[in-house]
Design a protein around this motif. Structure first.
Motif, PDB file in Angstrom:
ATOM      1  N   UNK A  42       0.811  -1.213   0.000  1.00  0.00           N
ATOM      2  CA  UNK A  42       0.000   0.000   0.000  1.00  0.00           C
ATOM      3  C   UNK A  42       0.848   1.268   0.000  1.00  0.00           C
TER       4      UNK A  42
ATOM      5  N   UNK B 146     -11.696   7.642   1.744  1.00  0.00           N
ATOM      6  CA  UNK B 146     -10.542   7.531   2.622  1.00  0.00           C
ATOM      7  C   UNK B 146      -9.291   8.093   1.971  1.00  0.00           C
ATOM      8  N   UNK B 147      -9.135   7.859   0.671  1.00  0.00           N
ATOM      9  CA  UNK B 147      -7.966   8.370  -0.034  1.00  0.00           C
ATOM     10  C   UNK B 147      -7.907   9.876  -0.004  1.00  0.00           C
TER      11      UNK B 147
ATOM     12  N   UNK C  42      -4.180   5.633  -2.591  1.00  0.00           N
ATOM     13  CA  UNK C  42      -4.903   5.028  -1.472  1.00  0.00           C
ATOM     14  C   UNK C  42      -6.208   4.434  -1.964  1.00  0.00           C
TER      15      UNK C  42
ATOM     16  N   UNK D 277      -6.875   0.440  -1.420  1.00  0.00           N
ATOM     17  CA  UNK D 277      -7.851  -0.049  -0.449  1.00  0.00           C
ATOM     18  C   UNK D 277      -9.257  -0.123  -1.014  1.00  0.00           C
ATOM     19  N   UNK D 278      -9.470   0.363  -2.234  1.00  0.00           N
ATOM     20  CA  UNK D 278     -10.839   0.514  -2.708  1.00  0.00           C
ATOM     21  C   UNK D 278     -11.593   1.522  -1.874  1.00  0.00           C
ATOM     22  N   UNK D 279     -10.888   2.555  -1.399  1.00  0.00           N
ATOM     23  CA  UNK D 279     -11.483   3.503  -0.467  1.00  0.00           C
ATOM     24  C   UNK D 279     -11.336   4.922  -0.993  1.00  0.00           C
ATOM     25  N   UNK D 280     -12.221   5.356  -1.907  1.00  0.00           N
ATOM     26  CA  UNK D 280     -12.043   6.684  -2.496  1.00  0.00           C
ATOM     27  C   UNK D 280     -12.155   7.824  -1.490  1.00  0.00           C
TER      28      UNK D 280
END
Lengths: 508, 508
Positions: free
Chosen positions: A114, A173-174, A164, A168-171
């Motif tokens: 990551x 969060x990115x 990110x 993580x598949x976390x838009x």
């Protein structure tokens, strides 16, 4: 920004699959051997393969590009803080990072891909925005405009967020990671650009990951690829209707001011305000009471869920219910819950919802300007959910009939579940809210937290994005528009440049 | 901040219930009448009640406090932008707002209580922080320190966030709303203060709303109130272990630098770096291979879920499996998935996890400093999940045995489901991540997006908060510490004040 998002998303997908491709055969072989009980051979196999891969990874770093070592995040933070570090944004660094990371992780080291992914994202952001590479000898004139430190920093922040998002598949969060940890400088304008970029990155990674499985997400069935077509339509509609709402809101406020100039005494003015409220409530109550009469009571055919959402609680009798009374003879929370409920696609008809939508839109707009202490959020959600549901029901009628016909009802594992009107109503609510208020990231998170459902994240983000872009072309956001009407000054973060001569030649 | 959060949360609960209490009898009466077919009487009833309530609401605004009209959000934005507006932060405004909003919404107008709730939140923030009210004649000396424009603004931002958080049950959304829309000034320090405040607000509203239903959340069974005790322990542990991790990380880097001073040629140095990697991978592979041998293969008693998480995929035979081989003979993604899987509370034993935890912690720490392009995120999640799961399993053994004993396995509707080790492992992962990186808001969102599960939001937020506070007492966050080691300068947003004489008397 879109290009950065796409590229980062693609690299993320690639990295993930390279690691899988190297790691899996090794582990499977080891397991086979372990089943036969040959622990000694397993040890030799794993250590041997590990040493080869890890050495490769290390050699790349040590001999080829030492600056690609580590996760790269500290360097990134330092760069965005203003410290220039050699070689960190460079095509060779990118390659070294990618290869070293893939080998190290697949060697079975206790480490993850990551951190490097974030650095790679920033690298792509820096490289693509400049479109100039000394190593590759490319230099495009068009990108000259981005070649200043500020834009470069912004693109790098966006790239890190996309990293990110892809890892993580976390838009969301990115975006927040980039804002909280990586960047030292941040502006509100940057927020939605980065929002867009990391959305695209998550989307790209998802698409490519699922491309091998029939082109729809494996886990998240609702997020079918086709849902993005109605989503974009809803976004445009949300932006348009939202702007109309803001426009009418202002007109009503101005009209009232104009009427007030005729009345003389302040006592009369106050009475008029109260009279206005009385008129509004009379109209509202009349509509609430009589509108259901316009629709025939239907025989209950659809299996109606009971429970928290209190669906179909207000039927007239046991066998029939009236679609509009179920919305109007209850509190607004329940009404919204019913509009957003899933798997109840026959409960409302598009015409019935339209009957409700038009007076609701007008009255909500009027109510919010009256002398009352009330908010806009609930009406905005209801309006959005109404037209979203309307379109959802239309979709079911147009395209889904052959599927829902007869006794075959949609369920969670259904391939066509994307056209569940409840899900589309949710997207509609988000789009109208965005069209009126022009919030991006906070609205996304609020919608997710209200519905407790993360699977709809990408469609909601898309709808909000489109609605914001469309709305920004037409009017101010509502809160800023209201400030203008109330004659309250507000300073934008960045000054508006009015000069005709940006280079200041006339001064010279 | 905590006090603001609590107060706003309580007011939110109160407002919601007042509205319900007024609205429900009216609607029920109307429905009864409608069932008897007397539409005329229904109309009279609804219009009559509506007019009374709406007039009351309007009279309050028009005669008592005109500044409380509207949603109050534009005024809030303007105030935080620097424009002073009369009467907007005042106890009488608060009362007028509350009453008017409650009457207007329960009258059945097409309007919602969310906007006023945000204003009320900001009002509470402004009032509580100053603890001075001209209307009430209170003036406490202790709060003198907060009586400057900057702190006042910050408290108001926090209050607005708490308002959103309480109105929608959306703590993260509240923080973002305050950041994106309401505030013109924002600092990173403010982020986690507001984070804390809106967390408390959401928590308070939840607790009070559920107080009448056996003191545990109605919908979200996992979020049982008792889960906050292990959550706080995990937070403290996360902060402590996270700091230890950072500390050891730095020591290893410094040790390597010290060793390198002995070797002369740069070629030797490079070879040494590669040799180090080879040693690490050999150790890692050895542990991965042999550690499972330390544990006996267990007979499979627990019903193991199959599916995406690939639980128990790596059993040696059909009847027995080895708890550690299921973690070590697979990729790290799968290992984490297994640690976080719910409803599999007998799969791992605390001692087995401890055997794995200690070498993993040490090796991950070493690996991250070697000459490799690898990240820390995956190991951080694994370490956190390991000790979280460990504690979760211990809890089950200590307190849950009488419940799980025999054939009675936990399921979703189980009251004791809060001690599901999978859920506690998730909290552990969040706490360790927070302890190492000191992220707050972005970490919360990433954890939610990774797990696709919003129900664990409040425990995760609590654990992250506690871990951050504990960790900040001990060491720098890891990325900043690494910057220091690499001798890269970084400027904090706010300058550190070193002067002994803050009033500048010596200058005068």
């Amino acid at each position: 920004m879109g290009m950065i998002g796409f590229t980062v998303g693609f690299i993320g997908f690639l990295l993930h699959n390279v690691i899988d491709a190297i790691e899996e055969p090794i582990l499977e072989k080891a397991l086979e051997l372990a089943k036969e009980g040959k622990i000694g051979i397993v040890w030799c196999w794993r250590v041997g393969m590990g040493v080869i891969l890890a050495s490769l990874s290390s050699i790349i770093i040590v001999y080829f590009r030492p600056s690609a070592g580590g996760s790269g995040i500290p360097e990134l933070i330092a760069f965005l803080n203003g410290t220039s570090i050699r070689h960190i944004y460079n095509v060779r660094t990118l390659l070294a990072k990618f290869a070293s990371c893939a080998f190290a992780v697949s060697a079975g080291l206790f480490a993850g891909p990551e951190g490097p992914m974030i650095h790679i994202g920033a690298l792509v952001g820096a490289g693509l925005s400049q479109f100039k590479s000394d190593s590759m000898g490319i230099n495009l004139a068009y990108f000259q405009r981005f070649r200043n430190p500020e834009d470069r920093r912004n693109f790098i922040s966006a790239g890190a967020a996309a990293g990110v998002s892809s890892a993580f598949g976390a838009p969301v969060g990115g975006l927040l990671f980039s804002m909280e940890e990586v960047s030292s400088f941040w502006s509100n304008r940057l927020t939605w650009q980065v929002f867009f970029c990391s959305m695209i990155a998550a989307f790209t990674t998802n698409i490519f990951n699922s491309a091998f499985l029939g082109f729809h997400y494996q886990l998240e069935i609702l997020n079918n690829i086709i849902i993005f077509i109605p989503t974009i339509c809803l976004g445009i509609l949300g932006g348009g209707l939202g702007s109309l709402f803001v426009f009418m809101n202002l007109k009503i406020v101005r009209l009232r001011d104009w009427v007030e100039t005729f009345s003389i005494s302040s006592r009369l003015k106050k009475l008029m305000k109260i009279a206005e409220v009385v008129i509004i409530i009379t109209l509202t109550a009349t509509i609430s009471t009589t509108l259901p009469l316009a629709r025939k009571c239907q025989h209950q055919k659809v299996p109606i869920k009971t429970g928290v959402s209190a669906n179909g609680k207000w039927r007239y009798t046991n066998q029939t219910y009236n679609e509009l009374s179920s919305l109007l003879y209850t509190s607004q929370d329940h009404a919204i819950n019913q509009l957003l409920s899933r798997g109840t696609h026959k409960q409302y008809s598009p015409e019935g919802l339209l009957y409700y939508f038009i007076p609701y839109f007008l009255l909500a707009c009027w109510t919010s300007t009256a002398s009352l202490s009330v908010g806009l959020v609930m009406p905005m959600l209801t309006i959005g959910a109404l037209y979203g549901r309307m379109i959802g029901e239309l979709l079911v009628i147009w395209f889904g009939e052959h599927f829902y016909y007869g006794e075959k009802y949609s369920d969670a594992s259904d391939y066509k579940a994307w056209m569940d009107p409840g899900a589309i109503a949710l997207i509609g609510a988000a789009s109208f809210f965005a069209g009126v208020s022009r919030l991006t990231i906070s609205l996304t998170v609020i919608m997710i937290e209200i519905t407790n459902d993360v699977t709809m994240l990408l469609p909601i983000m898309t709808a909000i994005m489109v609605a914001k872009i469309v709305g920004d072309q037409l009017t101010h956001p509502i809160y800023h528009a209201l400030l203008e009407v109330k004659c309250i000054p507000i300073l934008d973060e960045e000054p508006v440049v009015y000069t005709q001569d940006p280079n200041g030649r006339s001064v010279l």
